[in-house]
Design an enzyme around this catalytic site. Structure first.
Site, PDB file in Angstrom:
ATOM      1  N   ASP A 178     -39.460  -0.125  12.132  1.00 26.14           N
ATOM      2  CA  ASP A 178     -38.357   0.877  11.850  1.00 26.14           C
ATOM      3  C   ASP A 178     -37.941  -0.076  10.594  1.00 26.14           C
ATOM      4  OD1 ASP A 178     -36.451  -1.472  13.010  1.00 26.14           O
ATOM      5  OD2 ASP A 178     -35.471  -0.529  14.570  1.00 26.14           O
TER       6      ASP A 178
ATOM      7  N   HIS B 146     -37.196  -2.701   9.796  1.00 27.44           N
ATOM      8  CA  HIS B 146     -35.760  -4.081   9.701  1.00 27.44           C
ATOM      9  C   HIS B 146     -35.626  -5.392   9.380  1.00 27.44           C
ATOM     10  CE1 HIS B 146     -37.315  -4.954  14.494  1.00 27.44           C
ATOM     11  NE2 HIS B 146     -37.341  -5.733  14.294  1.00 27.44           N
TER      12      HIS B 146
ATOM     13  N   ASP C 269     -32.245 -15.691  13.651  1.00 25.93           N
ATOM     14  CA  ASP C 269     -32.297 -14.017  15.393  1.00 25.93           C
ATOM     15  C   ASP C 269     -32.488 -14.401  16.264  1.00 25.93           C
ATOM     16  OD1 ASP C 269     -34.771 -13.648  14.777  1.00 25.93           O
ATOM     17  OD2 ASP C 269     -34.227 -11.735  14.203  1.00 25.93           O
TER      18      ASP C 269
ATOM     19  N   GLU D 190     -30.927  -3.139  12.244  1.00 25.15           N
ATOM     20  CA  GLU D 190     -31.977  -2.487  12.605  1.00 25.15           C
ATOM     21  C   GLU D 190     -31.180  -0.955  11.894  1.00 25.15           C
ATOM     22  OE1 GLU D 190     -33.859  -2.343  15.384  1.00 25.15           O
ATOM     23  OE2 GLU D 190     -33.657  -2.758  16.196  1.00 25.15           O
TER      24      GLU D 190
HETATM   25  C1  GLP Z   1     -38.831  -8.933  15.680  1.00 18.88           C
HETATM   26  C2  GLP Z   1     -37.952 -10.361  14.367  1.00 18.88           C
HETATM   27  C3  GLP Z   1     -38.508  -9.629  13.258  1.00 18.88           C
HETATM   28  C4  GLP Z   1     -39.457  -9.628  12.849  1.00 18.88           C
HETATM   29  C5  GLP Z   1     -39.468  -8.437  13.779  1.00 18.88           C
HETATM   30  C6  GLP Z   1     -41.957  -8.096  13.157  1.00 18.88           C
HETATM   31  O1  GLP Z   1     -37.952  -7.673  15.122  1.00 18.88           O
HETATM   32  N1  GLP Z   1     -36.617  -9.989  14.746  1.00 18.88           N
HETATM   33  O2  GLP Z   1     -37.053 -10.477  12.194  1.00 18.88           O
HETATM   34  O3  GLP Z   1     -39.716  -9.395  11.702  1.00 18.88           O
HETATM   35  O4  GLP Z   1     -39.617  -8.690  15.033  1.00 18.88           O
HETATM   36  O5  GLP Z   1     -42.847  -8.315  14.278  1.00 18.88           O
HETATM   37  P1  GLP Z   1     -43.463  -8.602  14.184  1.00 18.88           P
HETATM   38  O6  GLP Z   1     -43.862 -10.197  13.302  1.00 18.88           O
HETATM   39  O7  GLP Z   1     -44.159  -9.541  15.593  1.00 18.88           O
HETATM   40  O8  GLP Z   1     -44.830  -7.655  13.355  1.00 18.88           O
END
Ligand code: GLP
Length: 263
Positions: free
Chosen positions: A136, A138, A67, A143
């Site tokens: 959440d 995702h 993404d 989402e």
């Molecule tokens: C973002 C990314 C996700 C990732 C999530 C968790 O929203 N789009 O791909 O898994 O963050 O991030 P973190 O690893 O910093 O908790």
């Protein structure tokens, strides 16, 4: 799903890097799906060390990131493209023309999304997709409510996601409200999936997506429908799991299990 519980962030990073390295060694032109966020940083560090110290070769590997924030140019320091270069690409021998990250500043996100899907197809599909998880539930930026059939497209971000990701920006208002993300369907097409999670903040969502019912309200639950998904957690993220004794038995008897199930 195979659930591997490790003692801490360090061990989670080592285990996940070993899983990725195994695939790279098995297939030198692996198509690797990549994730951003704090969670995979340790994994990328370990992989960089394997490249430097053991010559793990990424020169033929093709990567596709999950993404990117809509509206951010690739060189913007909050872009996921920038993140990938800082945390991984510049530390290993990847070939720049084989690295794909959705283009946040595209004029036509719809056309771009179709192109991205086509590129994944042309590369032969994703062999191993690395995922983190949002609080959440995702995966990518899919989402709650994202269809399990969804493909790469623009998604509006949840308030919770914007708050969680505000730590990377100067002000919360600077966090983009939209992102281009692979769909749940795109992710599910990967031959193998590796999801990693760390810390207490992920314990509730890890219990829900591993042991709860499948629902598009927690898009990571789609992994329950995949035939080769591995989840590597640290103790804190595994804190809410009810069947941890079973997962640990499987982990500790891997040689017996592998012989039986033939992996
Ligand atoms: C973002 C990314 C996700 C990732 C999530 C968790 O929203 N789009 O791909 O898994 O963050 O991030 P973190 O690893 O910093 O908790």
């Amino acid at each position: 799903m195979e659930i591997i519980i490790t003692p801490d962030y360090e061990a989670m990073s080592r285990t996940s890097a070993e899983i990725i390295a195994r695939e790279v060694k098995r297939k030198h032109d692996l198509v690797l799906g990549l994730a951003t966020g704090d969670t995979p940083i340790g994994t990328y560090k370990k992989l960089a060390r394997m490249y430097k110290e053991e010559g793990l070769d990424f020169s033929k590997v093709t990567t596709f990131n999950l993404d990117e924030y809509l509206g951010l140019a690739p060189l913007h320091e909050n872009s996921y493209n920038y993140f990938m270069w800082e945390n991984f690409f510049k530390h290993v021998n990847v070939s720049a023309h084989r690295l794909f990250v959705p283009q946040g500043n595209t004029d036509d996100p719809e056309e771009f999304s179709e192109w991205y899907e086509k590129k994944i197809q042309e590369a032969g599909g994703i062999d191993l997709q690395v995922l983190g998880i949002g609080r959440d539930g995702h995966i990518g930026f899919n989402e709650p409510g994202s269809s399990f059939a969804s493909r790469t497209r623009v998604k509006a971000l949840y308030e919770q996601t914007i708050k969680d990701n505000a730590r990377f920006f100067e002000r919360e208002e600077d966090v983009p409200r939209f992102a281009i993300t692979m769909g749940v369907g795109t992710i599910m097409d990967a031959r193998k999936i590796l999801l990693i999670a760390s810390g207490k903040g992920k314990a509730d969502v890890c219990r829900e997506f591993i042991e709860g019912p499948v629902t598009s309200q927690i898009t990571a639950t789609a992994l329950q429908l995949h035939n080769y998904a591995i989840v590597v957690l640290d103790e804190e993220a595994a804190g809410g799991l009810e069947r941890r004794q079973y997962y640990n038995w499987v982990r500790d008897n891997k040689h017996v299990v592998e012989k039986r199930i033939g992996r």
